[in-house]
Design a protein around this motif. Structure first.
Motif, short mmCIF file in Angstrom:
data_model
loop_
_atom_site.label_atom_id
_atom_site.label_comp_id
_atom_site.label_asym_id
_atom_site.label_seq_id
_atom_site.Cartn_x
_atom_site.Cartn_y
_atom_site.Cartn_z
N ASN A 156 0.82 -1.21 0.00
CA ASN A 156 0.00 0.00 0.00
C ASN A 156 0.86 1.27 0.00
N ALA A 157 2.13 1.15 -0.34
CA ALA A 157 3.03 2.30 -0.26
C ALA A 157 3.94 2.37 -1.48
N LEU A 158 4.61 3.52 -1.62
CA LEU A 158 5.58 3.72 -2.69
C LEU A 158 7.00 3.57 -2.14
N ASN A 159 7.85 2.89 -2.88
CA ASN A 159 9.25 2.75 -2.52
C ASN A 159 10.12 3.24 -3.67
N PHE A 160 11.27 3.84 -3.32
CA PHE A 160 12.22 4.29 -4.34
C PHE A 160 13.31 3.24 -4.50
N LYS B 173 14.87 3.40 -0.88
CA LYS B 173 14.31 4.25 0.18
C LYS B 173 12.81 4.09 0.25
N GLN B 174 12.28 4.20 1.49
CA GLN B 174 10.84 4.36 1.62
C GLN B 174 10.48 5.78 1.20
N PHE B 175 9.22 5.99 0.90
CA PHE B 175 8.81 7.29 0.35
C PHE B 175 9.16 8.44 1.29
N GLY C 17 3.99 6.60 13.20
CA GLY C 17 4.49 5.95 14.41
C GLY C 17 4.59 4.45 14.27
N LYS C 18 4.61 3.78 15.40
CA LYS C 18 4.81 2.33 15.44
C LYS C 18 3.76 1.60 14.61
N GLY C 19 4.24 0.64 13.83
CA GLY C 19 3.34 -0.15 13.00
C GLY C 19 3.00 0.48 11.67
N THR C 20 3.59 1.65 11.37
CA THR C 20 3.36 2.31 10.08
C THR C 20 4.70 2.52 9.38
N ASN C 21 4.66 3.07 8.18
CA ASN C 21 5.90 3.32 7.44
C ASN C 21 6.26 4.81 7.44
#
Length: 208
Positions: A65-69, A78-80, A106-110
């Protein structure tokens, strides 16, 4: 499911915001392609030829559910939020602030919390100021001013990040001429630092 959709849409929003500042940015079938800001810093490649869109090796791709470089030239990944922090600190803070308001940090997220993000950005501003102190002066006076600058940077970090055990270094006694020269330089740099703090992008997010 709502969180996943929210994170994805927020990252797409901020990627579109900075896309105009990424050379040769284009949308591919399942990714975004552009000139890598870590290894392709020039408009010319290692052979002296102009970098073309097909020669760009930086990519953003979906990972869950996220973008990575990822760069397929230097291998940097890298994470976004890390990518934004490295190259667009003001946008990074806006991005984290929006996610923080939705409880998606925070904790449990990116993504870091807003307070942690502000501390990290402000820490970079402090490090830049310390670097300016090191670059000023020459010879013995440069060494003396660097030591004083390190002490000032340590004090600033104590305000931002909490207590830090200071490093104690015994320095030789300065002559009156050296003391006067170093004091003048430090006074000038303190004024510059005060102006720098006024334009610190993290200042609105830091609590006194």
């Amino acid at each position: 499911m709502t969180s996943s959709l929210s994170i994805s849409s927020i990252e797409e929003k901020y990627l579109n915001q900075v896309s105009g500042l990424l050379p040769h940015f284009s949308r591919q079938l399942n990714a975004y392609r552009f000139q890598c800001p870590y290894c392709q810093l020039s408009s010319k490649n290692h052979r002296g030829r102009t970098v073309t869109p097909s020669g760009c090796k930086g990519f953003f791709y979906s990972n869950g559910n996220a973008l990575n470089f990822k760069c397929h030239r230097c291998g940097t990944g890298k994470q976004f939020h890390n990518f934004l922090e490295d190259h667009f600190p003001s946008v990074f803070l806006e991005y984290v602030a929006e996610r923080d308001g939705l409880g998606l940090t925070g904790k449990g997220t990116n993504a870091p919390t807003l307070s942690n993000a502000a501390q990290r950005v402000s820490g970079r501003v402090t490090a830049a100021f310390a670097g300016e102190l090191v670059e000023s002066g020459s010879g013995i006076e440069k060494t003396d001013c660097k030591a004083a600058g390190d002490s000032a940077a340590t004090s600033q970090n104590q305000v931002i990040s909490g207590p830090i055990q200071p490093a104690i270094t015994k320095l030789p006694r300065l002559t009156p001429q050296q003391q006067a020269g170093c004091s003048a330089r430090l006074a000038h740099k303190v004024k510059q630092h005060q102006k720098l703090r006024q334009r610190d992008p993290a200042a609105p997010y830091l609590q006194d």
